[in-house]
Scaffold this active site. Structure first.
Site, mmCIF file in Angstrom:
data_model
loop_
_atom_site.group_PDB
_atom_site.id
_atom_site.type_symbol
_atom_site.label_atom_id
_atom_site.label_comp_id
_atom_site.label_asym_id
_atom_site.label_seq_id
_atom_site.Cartn_x
_atom_site.Cartn_y
_atom_site.Cartn_z
ATOM 1 N N LYS A 1 0.857 -1.191 0.000
ATOM 2 C CA LYS A 1 0.000 0.000 0.000
ATOM 3 C C LYS A 1 0.892 1.240 0.000
ATOM 4 C CE LYS A 1 -3.722 2.307 2.540
ATOM 5 N NZ LYS A 1 -4.610 2.260 3.718
ATOM 6 N N LYS B 1 -2.126 -1.737 -3.745
ATOM 7 C CA LYS B 1 -2.942 -0.520 -3.790
ATOM 8 C C LYS B 1 -2.054 0.711 -3.893
ATOM 9 C CE LYS B 1 -6.308 1.912 -0.849
ATOM 10 N NZ LYS B 1 -6.955 1.962 0.467
#
Length: 324
Positions: A193, A246
């Site tokens: 992330k 992500k």
């Protein structure tokens, strides 16, 4: 002469030799739930996306199940925030209430409920961990994340998805789940992330804008690819069963590297900024929304994603069915 075009002569021929397919049963749809009654509040920066109170939640869930989408990813918007994010691990918290509601309804019995674990929506300062003297505390935050995960599991969540990016949080959550009898609950870790500018609209939707500074001390530097492999390896060693990368579009190389390095299901999170850019351009008439979205989805599958978390999921499912 070699003629590659022989396999492109018709739609049927192209379909027959197509290497990657976007499937409805691999889509995950994010859903925002909020405290209150009779609420369906549009998110201005995310056209088509709303925040729902639990009594209005069936409107969205009915669309999801009718479309054949197998899973939702829940984000909670509490009425109360404090320094320690107590709403996250309150057994009567908004996500816990939503999970219990979904699991109590027979028509949603096959819907997989993924519960995002983070403190940012619940803290008054908007950060993903506890804060002292302007520093986001790592180890002190872990027990609260673990407590949140157990609370979600008790409510009936099928999958726990920690997104906070605190070091060792997967181990803390896995141990807490196991100690409380939830050995069967898998962890879908946001391992790769990045500290991205693509999250802006989500922070409007989840009311989670940091009150000071940014999240660069715990989310990853967008310039680092090999570091993402270290993050994934650590989370797998700590007990992660699935991995989320992500954002998605600007990080397809990361998705590819994860899938070729590890034999683990990988979800690409097609995040809010990626969604909103497409919607805005489509509203201007600058692009063909359907073609652009399906090309993005295909690209994520080509990169190696097993699952795609996307705000486009309802439209993608409709378009796939129209093509059948």
């Amino acid at each position: 002469m070699e003629r590659m075009r022989r396999l492109r002569v018709s739609p049927a021929m192209r379909s027959m030799v197509r290497e990657n397919h976007v499937r409805i049963d691999e889509l995950v749809y994010p859903v925002f739930v909020m405290e209150g009654q009779d609420l369906c509040q549009p998110v201005d920066s995310m056209p088509g996306i709303c925040q729902y109170s639990i009594d209005r939640l069936p409107e969205e869930l009915n669309r999801v199940t009718k479309a054949g989408i197998p899973a939702v990813l829940l984000f909670g918007i509490p009425a109360h925030k404090d320094e320690v994010g107590s709403g996250a691990y309150d057994d009567q918290g908004i996500v816990q209430q939503a999970v219990r509601f979904i699991k109590s309804e027979k028509k949603y019995q096959n819907l997989i409920v993924i519960a995002d674990v983070c403190l940012c929506e619940y803290t008054s300062h908007g950060h993903c961990g506890l804060v002292k003297d302007g520093i986001i505390l790592n180890d002190e935050t872990l027990p609260l994340l673990a407590k949140t995960a157990v609370s979600y599991a008790k409510a009936g969540a099928d999958i726990i998805a920690p997104s906070d990016m605190m070091d060792s949080r997967v181990r803390a959550i896995r141990e807490a789940l196991d100690e409380n009898g939830f050995v069967q609950i898998p962890i879908m870790a946001y391992s790769a992330k990045f500290a991205s500018a693509f999250y802006g609209p989500f922070r409007d939707a989840a009311h989670s804008v940091p009150g000071f500074g940014d999240r660069k001390t715990y989310q990853m530097d967008p310039a680092n690819g090999r570091e993402a492999m270290r993050e994934v390896e650590e989370d797998l060693l700590e007990g992660a069963d699935m991995i989320i990368a992500k954002p998605a579009m600007a990080y397809m190389d990361i998705i590819r590297d994860i899938t070729t390095t590890y034999n683990i299901p990988v979800a690409a999170y097609n995040v809010s900024g990626e969604y909103s850019m497409v919607k805005a351009a489509a509203e201007k008439g600058w692009i063909n929304e359907k073609k652009i979205v399906m090309e993005i989805m295909t690209g994520l599958k080509r990169a190696g994603a097993k699952m795609i978390i996307t705000y486009h999921a309802l439209d993608v499912a409709k378009w796939i069915r129209e093509g059948e």
